[in-house]
Design an enzyme around this catalytic site. Structure first.
Site, PDB file in Angstrom:
ATOM      1  N   ARG A   1     -51.524  -8.290 -11.452  1.00  0.00           N
ATOM      2  CA  ARG A   1     -51.048  -7.532 -10.292  1.00  0.00           C
ATOM      3  C   ARG A   1     -49.679  -8.009  -9.812  1.00  0.00           C
ATOM      4  O   ARG A   1     -48.959  -7.260  -9.163  1.00  0.00           O
ATOM      5  CB  ARG A   1     -52.099  -7.533  -9.184  1.00  0.00           C
ATOM      6  CG  ARG A   1     -53.307  -6.643  -9.562  1.00  0.00           C
ATOM      7  CD  ARG A   1     -54.403  -6.684  -8.526  1.00  0.00           C
ATOM      8  NE  ARG A   1     -55.007  -7.989  -8.405  1.00  0.00           N
ATOM      9  CZ  ARG A   1     -56.074  -8.408  -9.085  1.00  0.00           C
ATOM     10  NH1 ARG A   1     -56.658  -7.605  -9.946  1.00  0.00           N
ATOM     11  NH2 ARG A   1     -56.558  -9.617  -8.910  1.00  0.00           N
TER      12      ARG A   1
ATOM     13  N   GLU B   1     -62.401 -22.442 -11.097  1.00  0.00           N
ATOM     14  CA  GLU B   1     -63.660 -22.955 -10.548  1.00  0.00           C
ATOM     15  C   GLU B   1     -64.614 -23.371 -11.668  1.00  0.00           C
ATOM     16  O   GLU B   1     -65.264 -24.389 -11.588  1.00  0.00           O
ATOM     17  CB  GLU B   1     -64.331 -21.886  -9.681  1.00  0.00           C
ATOM     18  CG  GLU B   1     -63.753 -21.791  -8.287  1.00  0.00           C
ATOM     19  CD  GLU B   1     -64.515 -20.788  -7.465  1.00  0.00           C
ATOM     20  OE1 GLU B   1     -65.588 -21.151  -6.939  1.00  0.00           O
ATOM     21  OE2 GLU B   1     -64.034 -19.647  -7.365  1.00  0.00           O
TER      22      GLU B   1
END
Length: 184
Positions: free
Chosen positions: A67, A104
């Site tokens: 994006r 993560e």
């Protein structure tokens, strides 16, 4: 009724999708900002007007996959400077430098063409959102490997509770974001 600030106007057009991509996640979807021509122009103008200032004007805009490409290319066009994509590993056809960073759960690698920037270039690094800051930090390291200076990191959304914006600022990178979703 008072008119909305640009930041509040943009906030109203960010869609929150609960439990995506996993239960408990409140996904901040920026696609509605892009769909409406007026909202899209307000969004782009918020960045362009900031970076038209001589002190902040970059030589190059670098956008983070994917994006950041949408925002970065349009901002670069409006500023009349070049645009370079920082891609996920394996997507660029020419000689690249790469940087791996932690997510993560696991890691990811981004790449940049070795001729994307020149030593001494002032670069604006842009993405849609700052969460943990890992992608932007990796993009900065790539640009610095080639001798460029990242003058500022920019994003539409900051998720401060995930610690990315604090981590980036602690590293010495100035940040500019338009909307934050603290406490959400």
């Amino acid at each position: 009724m008072q008119p909305l600030s640009v930041n509040e106007y943009l906030r109203q057009h960010i869609r929150t999708v609960p439990d995506w991509p996993a239960p408990g996640v409140q996904f901040r979807d920026i696609t509605p900002l892009l769909q409406d021509p007026k909202v899209f122009r307000v969004l782009i103008d918020a960045f362009v007007h900031r970076y038209m200032d001589k002190a902040l004007r970059p030589d190059v805009v670098a956008g983070l996959d994917a994006r950041g490409f949408i925002l970065g290319a349009v901002v670069a066009y409006e500023l009349n400077v070049g645009f370079v994509p920082i891609r996920k590993k394996g997507k660029l056809p020419f000689t690249t430098v790469e940087e791996t960073y932690e997510l993560e759960y696991g890691s990811a690698t981004v790449e940049l063409h070795t001729d994307a920037v020149k030593a001494g270039d002032r670069v604006l690094l842009i993405d849609d959102l700052i969460a943990t800051g890992g992608t932007m930090m990796a993009g900065r390291k790539l640009l610095e490997k080639l001798g460029a200076t990242v003058t500022e990191g920019a994003a539409i959304v900051d998720l401060p509770e995930l610690g990315g914006s604090a981590r980036l600022r602690e590293s010495g990178l100035p940040l500019y974001t338009l909307v934050d979703f603290a406490g959400h």
